[in-house]
Scaffold this motif. Structure first.
Motif, short mmCIF file in Angstrom:
data_model
loop_
_atom_site.label_atom_id
_atom_site.label_comp_id
_atom_site.label_asym_id
_atom_site.label_seq_id
_atom_site.Cartn_x
_atom_site.Cartn_y
_atom_site.Cartn_z
N ASP A 284 8.54 -0.79 48.36
CA ASP A 284 7.12 -0.67 48.02
C ASP A 284 6.73 -1.88 47.18
N PRO A 285 6.38 -2.98 47.83
CA PRO A 285 6.07 -4.22 47.08
C PRO A 285 4.89 -4.07 46.13
N TRP A 286 4.00 -3.09 46.37
CA TRP A 286 2.83 -2.93 45.48
C TRP A 286 3.22 -2.35 44.13
N GLN A 287 4.51 -2.01 43.95
CA GLN A 287 4.98 -1.64 42.61
C GLN A 287 4.83 -2.80 41.64
N LEU A 288 4.62 -4.01 42.18
CA LEU A 288 4.38 -5.18 41.33
C LEU A 288 3.16 -4.97 40.43
N LEU A 289 2.23 -4.11 40.86
CA LEU A 289 1.02 -3.86 40.07
C LEU A 289 1.32 -3.12 38.77
N ARG A 290 2.51 -2.60 38.62
CA ARG A 290 2.87 -1.92 37.37
C ARG A 290 2.94 -2.91 36.20
N VAL A 291 3.15 -4.18 36.50
CA VAL A 291 3.25 -5.19 35.45
C VAL A 291 1.85 -5.54 34.97
N ASP A 300 -0.89 -8.06 47.02
CA ASP A 300 -1.02 -8.10 48.48
C ASP A 300 -0.26 -9.29 49.06
N GLY A 301 -0.38 -10.45 48.42
CA GLY A 301 0.34 -11.62 48.89
C GLY A 301 1.84 -11.42 48.82
N PHE A 302 2.30 -10.81 47.75
CA PHE A 302 3.73 -10.51 47.60
C PHE A 302 4.20 -9.55 48.69
N ALA A 303 3.36 -8.52 48.99
CA ALA A 303 3.73 -7.55 50.02
C ALA A 303 3.78 -8.20 51.39
N LEU A 306 6.98 -10.02 51.97
CA LEU A 306 8.17 -9.18 52.17
C LEU A 306 8.09 -8.36 53.45
N LEU A 307 6.89 -7.82 53.77
CA LEU A 307 6.78 -6.88 54.89
C LEU A 307 6.31 -7.53 56.18
N GLY A 308 5.68 -8.69 56.11
CA GLY A 308 5.20 -9.36 57.30
C GLY A 308 4.11 -8.57 58.00
N ALA A 309 4.29 -8.33 59.30
CA ALA A 309 3.26 -7.67 60.10
C ALA A 309 3.06 -6.22 59.71
N GLU A 310 4.04 -5.63 59.05
CA GLU A 310 3.91 -4.23 58.64
C GLU A 310 2.89 -4.04 57.52
N CYS A 311 2.51 -5.12 56.88
CA CYS A 311 1.62 -5.02 55.72
C CYS A 311 0.17 -4.98 56.19
N GLY A 312 -0.61 -4.06 55.61
CA GLY A 312 -2.02 -3.97 55.95
C GLY A 312 -2.80 -3.31 54.84
N PRO A 313 -4.12 -3.49 54.83
CA PRO A 313 -4.93 -2.91 53.75
C PRO A 313 -4.95 -1.39 53.78
N ASP A 314 -4.65 -0.79 54.96
CA ASP A 314 -4.67 0.67 55.05
C ASP A 314 -3.32 1.29 54.72
N ASP A 315 -2.37 0.49 54.24
CA ASP A 315 -1.06 1.02 53.89
C ASP A 315 -1.20 2.06 52.78
#
Length: 831
Positions: A284-291, A300-303, A306-315
């Motif tokens: 869960d790359p959006w755990q970065l927001l905990r900092v 979003d850029g970090f995700a 890491l996730l490539g095509a799997e990453c989307g705004p509706d995740d």
């Protein structure tokens, strides 16, 4: 009130351009602080003429809508960067820290200045981020003064002890929550005859006894159930801050590097995510927001990296993380929860396609909580009609973080216990009445209210503290163990001076008298009367000064720490800025009317007191200042504002009034901008204590502002530096800041923001109002800043008519809290 003419020159009298020069008092033309010709005016009289607004084209100008870093929750270094939408490291702008919404004070919102500066290389949130979360939030300057551990460097610091106390409180709240969620055995709360009958019925049902014998035998006496624990355990000295294992940090650092994020975030993430932090971050790359300081677009850029095509705004993971992040930004602005409509609107602005689904997902995962609070209907007849028709009462739906929700619930429960428990009886009613009769009018009202009630609110300005001192003296004379707690160390020293010598601690061989400590020191255990075996403070009466500075977590810890039968008095000035942390405890209690409120009739004296009284009711009055108590210094731009401020502190005020530079405090609305704390501190250091800044930018003799914990600022000075770190002197006590923490927790302190300085007063104050601060001034900010001066107030005025307009029209930004609703059930019980 006097006004200096528009000039910055220091020409000799009689020379061309003289007017703001060095005329000594008593000579022709003397009148202003600097001996310049005296003219009548008010701070908002527009004497600056067509003063240029430094907002145009100036980084940090309020008019440009940027407010350079002034709302910084932390002061970033130039190398700070965070992941961008492309996964690259990008430097955050200083305005990114305006996490919560419209600023309440200039270049804005120093509002929660955790640790006073940088959070590693963490990027900062943009100004629009919190605007989406809460439309009008009160994001004022943020750090509060307090006090530090008076022990030696080998002992744990006060910040560590305070954090330990907070951990204990969290554990207690978690235990209480677990107990509430556990299955409840039927009949567990019965006692006496009802419990005996239930036991007999169960015995018959199980066949253990026939019916006749079961009800004919006398009941066996039952031991009374123990009183549930209400208070936190005694705080033990912590061994030190929790440090994640090197292997865990290395694993997180590798994931960060793969996603293009700064590896300096690794220690924070490893501590926040716990065991398996690297795996959780990869999943869960959006755990970065905990900092703290990371923005959604950077996560979003970090995700994507890491996730490539799997990453989307509706995740779904993104929706949950942004929901929690928006609530954290709202907390920085003072809210303990947000209405659902405000939250979903903010999520939509952050490119979350289905905000309702994101909120439901966060609720399902237990990351946020939902509350349905009944609205207080204004018309009883309409409410009765709704009841007759069977209609549901109107409610508002709120979403909040568990941390602040449980703190508000704990605070309401603890205050209810204080209000409804019988106060300890020391002295008869006649004794209390005699004590009241010997006090002044307002003090007598306060003493009578405290005699009969467990919780009392006391409002008034600085002069009203004499009434609190009279109360403590009377209560001690009746045998009560008394204590007072102030927001800052300066506030403690000033209140101690008001107490009679007989009320002060007498030494270890005799019964201690009235003590005075900081709120932080009282809770951490480094100051105060100590705690008993149950964790309760050993006292019968606690008077909390500067009560508007209490956030919900601090207030909950204080109320939970009181023993049964103890009295609590919350005293403060309702006109000052609210707490840096979430909540508005004092204002909510005043509005709820659940306990007696005593308003002081003792006005603050002198021209400054008269000026402050007018501001409190929305009027910027002209006051007579024959002793140069109030001086207006009009300026045209920010550069002139800095020049005149340095001249006032270094030359004019010491020469004309005899107040040395070290006893003059400069106050400005924000950290950034051309006349923010950074620019003013640089100019004042160059004039008052020039040096190369060999120790992280500091030299021996520098005035500093030390932040041992988020939301607290302690003024002091630099003594020396060595291998152990930077040696400071704070309120006469030595403090050593490790060199790795100097950049995060120490800054120069000749100039502070109003929220950093609240709770303290100085012999002289110079309030700087540059043009780029015009749009962010509010009545509470002006009231607080002007009230920091005891003998002399200079206003470096460059905002023209924005000052009287702010005083008359711009009140405190609202905060969304649940405390008034939670306090309603306490009203009938409290009478």
């Amino acid at each position: 009130m006097t006004t200096e003419p528009e000039t910055t020159d220091e020409a000799e009298p009689g020379q061309p351009g003289a007017g703001a020069g060095e005329v000594e008092p008593g000579q022709p033309g003397a009148g202003a602080v600097d001996g310049v010709p005296e003219t009548e005016g008010t701070p908002g009289s527009g004497v600056a003429g067509d003063a240029e607004s430094s907002a145009e084209g100036t980084p940090g100008s309020a008019a440009a809508g940027a407010a350079e870093g002034s709302a910084d929750a932390a002061e970033p270094s130039e190398a700070e960067a965070g992941p961008t939408a492309r996964g690259d490291a990008a430097k955050p702008t200083e305005s990114d820290a305006e996490a919560a919404a419209e600023p309440e004070s200039a270049s804005q919102s120093d509002a929660t200045e955790p640790e006073s500066v940088d959070q590693g290389d963490a990027p900062k949130p943009t100004e629009s981020d919190a605007e989406a979360a809460a439309e009008s939030v009160s994001q004022s300057d943020a750090t509060e003064p307090g006090s530090v551990d008076q022990g030696d460097a080998a002992k744990p610091t006060e910040a560590e002890a305070e954090l330990a106390a907070q951990r204990v409180e969290r554990e207690r709240i978690e235990r209480r929550k677990a107990e509430k969620q556990a299955p409840v055995e039927a009949g567990a709360k019965l006692s006496g005859t009802a419990a005996d009958l239930l036991a007999a019925v169960r015995a018959v049902e199980s066949g253990a006894k026939p019916v006749a014998s079961a009800f004919s035998e006398p009941p066996v006496p039952r031991r009374p159930a123990p009183e549930p624990e209400r208070r936190p355990e005694p705080v033990a000295a912590p061994a030190g801050p929790t440090v994640p294992a090197a292997e865990a940090v290395a694993g997180v650092r590798a994931v960060l590097a793969e996603g293009g994020a700064p590896d300096t975030l690794a220690p924070q993430l490893a501590a926040l995510l716990g065991d398996g932090a690297d795996l959780r971050l990869r999943e869960d790359p959006w755990q970065l927001l905990r900092v703290s300081g990371v923005r959604p677009e950077q996560a979003d850029g970090f995700a994507r990296a890491l996730l490539g095509a799997e990453c989307g705004p509706d995740d779904e993971r993104r929706g949950r993380a942004v929901t929690v992040w928006l609530l954290e930004q709202a907390a920085l602005a003072g809210h303990t929860a947000l209405e659902v409509a405000a939250l979903t609107t903010a999520l939509a602005q952050r490119a979350v396609p289905d905000p309702d689904t994101a909120v439901q997902s966060a609720l399902a995962e237990g990351e946020v909580l939902v509350f349905q609070d009944a609205l207080d209907t204004a018309a009883p007849a309409a409410e009765a009609e709704a009841d007759e028709e069977g209609a549901e009462p109107p409610v508002r739906v709120l979403i909040g973080l568990e941390r602040y929700a449980l703190a508000e619930e704990s605070l309401a429960d603890a205050l209810g216990r204080v209000m409804n428990s019988v106060p300890k009886e020391d002295g008869s009613a006649a004794d209390w009445e005699r004590a009241a009769a010997s006090a002044g009018r307002s003090a007598a009202e306060l003493i009578r209210a405290v005699a009969d009630h467990g919780l009392v609110l006391h409002t008034g300005g600085d002069a009203s503290r004499a009434e609190a001192a009279a109360l403590l003296s009377a209560a001690r004379g009746l045998g009560l163990r008394t204590w007072a707690a102030a927001h800052s160390r300066i506030g403690c020293d000033r209140f101690t001076a008001r107490l009679a010598p007989s009320d002060l601690p007498d030494g270890p061989q005799r019964e201690p008298g009235t003590g005075v400590s900081t709120v932080a020191g009282l809770l951490s255990g480094t100051e105060g009367p100590g705690r008993d075996a149950d964790g309760a403070l050993v006292l019968d009466l606690l008077v909390v000064l500067d009560a508007p500075q209490l956030d919900v977590e601090t207030a909950a810890m204080l109320a939970e720490s009181l023993p049964d039968g103890a009295r609590l008095v919350l005293s403060g000035d309702p006109g000052v800025l609210w707490s840096a942390g979430p909540g508005r405890v004092f204002a909510d209690l005043l509005a709820a009317r659940v306990c007696p409120g005593i308003a002081s009739r003792t006005p603050d004296p002198g021209p400054i007191g008269e000026l402050i009284s007018g501001i409190g009711v929305g009027e910027l009055n002209q006051v007579e200042a024959p002793g140069k108590e109030v001086v207006i210094v009009p300026v045209r731009d920010a550069g002139e504002a800095v020049h005149r401020t340095v001249q006032l502190v270094a030359d004019s005020v010491p020469r004309a009034l005899g107040v040395p530079a070290e006893q003059t405090q400069v106050i400005t609305p924000g950290h950034g901008g051309a006349a923010g704390t950074r620019a003013l501190n640089a100019a004042l250091k160059e004039r008052l204590n020039p040096g190369p800044g060999r120790f992280g930018g500091f030299d021996p003799g520098d005035r500093i502002a030390y932040s041992p914990a988020p939301g607290r600022t302690l003024p002091g000075r630099v003594v020396k530096a060595d291998a152990d770190g930077l040696h400071l002197e704070i309120s006469g006590a030595p403090v050593v800041v490790p060199k790795e923490r100097v950049e995060q927790s120490v800054r120069h302190g000749w100039a502070l923001t109003a929220h950093q300085a609240v709770g303290s007063r100085w012999p002289a104050a110079v309030v700087v109002l540059p043009g780029d601060a015009a749009q962010s001034l509010t009545r509470p900010w002006v009231y607080t800043a002007f009230g920091l001066a005891e003998r002399h107030l200079s206003v470096v005025h460059g905002v023209e008519q924005a000052l009287p307009r702010a005083v008359a029209e711009v009140t405190a930004k609202p905060r969304t809290t649940r405390l008034p609703v939670l306090l309603r059930p306490q009203v009938p019980a409290a009478g």
